[in-house]
Design a protein around this motif. Structure first.
Motif, mmCIF file in Angstrom:
data_model
loop_
_atom_site.group_PDB
_atom_site.id
_atom_site.type_symbol
_atom_site.label_atom_id
_atom_site.label_comp_id
_atom_site.label_asym_id
_atom_site.label_seq_id
_atom_site.Cartn_x
_atom_site.Cartn_y
_atom_site.Cartn_z
ATOM 1 N N LEU A 158 61.172 -61.797 -38.851
ATOM 2 C CA LEU A 158 59.988 -61.008 -39.175
ATOM 3 C C LEU A 158 60.138 -60.333 -40.530
ATOM 4 O O LEU A 158 59.196 -60.309 -41.336
ATOM 5 C CB LEU A 158 59.749 -59.955 -38.087
ATOM 6 N N LEU A 159 61.306 -59.778 -40.789
ATOM 7 C CA LEU A 159 61.549 -59.104 -42.064
ATOM 8 C C LEU A 159 61.424 -60.072 -43.219
ATOM 9 O O LEU A 159 60.773 -59.782 -44.233
ATOM 10 C CB LEU A 159 62.947 -58.481 -42.052
ATOM 11 N N ARG A 160 62.028 -61.236 -43.092
ATOM 12 C CA ARG A 160 62.044 -62.218 -44.170
ATOM 13 C C ARG A 160 60.632 -62.719 -44.469
ATOM 14 O O ARG A 160 60.256 -62.891 -45.629
ATOM 15 C CB ARG A 160 62.941 -63.383 -43.769
ATOM 16 N N PRO A 206 59.166 -55.243 -43.842
ATOM 17 C CA PRO A 206 59.612 -54.215 -42.898
ATOM 18 C C PRO A 206 58.529 -53.736 -41.940
ATOM 19 O O PRO A 206 58.832 -53.393 -40.793
ATOM 20 C CB PRO A 206 60.067 -53.075 -43.819
ATOM 21 N N ALA A 207 57.287 -53.699 -42.396
ATOM 22 C CA ALA A 207 56.224 -53.195 -41.527
ATOM 23 C C ALA A 207 56.047 -54.041 -40.280
ATOM 24 O O ALA A 207 55.578 -53.550 -39.242
ATOM 25 C CB ALA A 207 54.907 -53.129 -42.307
ATOM 26 N N ALA A 208 56.418 -55.315 -40.362
ATOM 27 C CA ALA A 208 56.255 -56.217 -39.215
ATOM 28 C C ALA A 208 57.349 -56.027 -38.182
ATOM 29 O O ALA A 208 57.227 -56.507 -37.041
ATOM 30 C CB ALA A 208 56.237 -57.667 -39.684
ATOM 31 N N VAL A 209 58.424 -55.344 -38.556
ATOM 32 C CA VAL A 209 59.561 -55.184 -37.643
ATOM 33 C C VAL A 209 59.307 -53.969 -36.750
ATOM 34 O O VAL A 209 59.879 -52.890 -36.938
ATOM 35 C CB VAL A 209 60.880 -55.033 -38.429
ATOM 36 N N LEU A 232 67.879 -51.066 -37.113
ATOM 37 C CA LEU A 232 67.494 -52.448 -36.854
ATOM 38 C C LEU A 232 67.193 -53.187 -38.158
ATOM 39 O O LEU A 232 67.596 -54.347 -38.335
ATOM 40 C CB LEU A 232 66.270 -52.483 -35.937
ATOM 41 N N LEU A 233 66.512 -52.527 -39.078
ATOM 42 C CA LEU A 233 66.226 -53.145 -40.372
ATOM 43 C C LEU A 233 67.512 -53.449 -41.134
ATOM 44 O O LEU A 233 67.642 -54.509 -41.749
ATOM 45 C CB LEU A 233 65.333 -52.222 -41.212
#
Length: 228
Positions: free
Chosen positions: A22-24, A28-31, A57-58
């Motif tokens: 999700l991050l890639r 970050p907003a999607a995590v 987590l990020l």
């Protein structure tokens, strides 16, 4: 039967891989807890038991992506030309940063700066390449300074390219930055005492571990003198 620790590791791995994807792809907003749990096939409470907060987590997700990148660099065998290997490593690192802006932003944000195993390994790989250049008599500065100059220039180059407006994008900026660093750290040709004493010193420092007649303390003292 898997132990509790093994099950915990497996669950953590699923969560980190889901968060990394999700991050890639989305930033970050999607995590979010809900999205990560859904992608990992888990219930949200599983995340709370393994990660203190979203920042933790990020960090784990960014480290996972970067660890894969570093692992791929380790599979590349060195060539006969240490200078070309140094340039290839630079291009690979710049390419990673541009292809993974969200991950790069987290890893190299000064406000979140911390040492991670993957980042430490990445620095070691760079240091090994710089060491080969020094051993070839082509380094005019200390290995430590060369590593730090390359790292700082690489981080700045990626940050600049990621923040430039599209109409101001410069496809040759990374090459120009490397050439500038090369002029600052490299001797024009293999070291000859009458031409570039600094390059001779840098090359000689690479030989210290191979001088059996020196004690550890003597080698350390000689290395200190050479650095001066």
């Amino acid at each position: 039967m898997a132990s509790n620790a093994q099950r915990r590791d497996i669950t953590r791995d699923r969560i980190v891989k889901a968060a990394a994807s999700l991050l890639r792809d989305q930033g970050p907003a999607a995590v979010t807890t809900r999205r990560v749990a859904q992608e990992a096939g888990l219930q949200p409470p599983a995340l709370y038991r393994l990660f203190q907060d979203k920042d933790a987590l990020l960090d784990a997700a960014a480290e996972h992506v970067f660890a894969e990148h570093v692992a791929s660099k380790q599979t590349v065998a060195p060539s006969d030309d240490p200078l070309e290997d140094l340039r290839a490593g630079w291009n690979t690192q710049i390419g990673f940063g541009l292809a993974n802006p969200h991950v790069y932003g987290l890893l190299f944000d000064p406000a979140r700066a911390r040492d991670t195993p993957a980042q430490d390994q990445g620095v070691r790989i760079l240091a090994e390449r710089v060491h080969r250049v020094a051993a070839a008599g082509r380094l005019r500065v200390s290995e430590e300074r060369a590593v730090n100059l390359i790292r700082s220039a690489g981080t700045g180059t990626v940050h600049t390219l990621l923040t430039l407006p599209p109409e101001q994008s410069d496809p040759h900026l990374a090459d120009a930055a490397f050439d500038a660093i090369a002029r600052a750290i490299l001797a024009d040709e293999p070291a000859v005492p009458t031409r570039d004493p600094a390059a001779v010193v840098a090359a000689f420092r690479t030989l210290l571990p191979e001088l059996p007649s020196l004690t550890e303390a003597e080698a350390a003292l000689l290395d200190e003198w050479l650095q001066r």
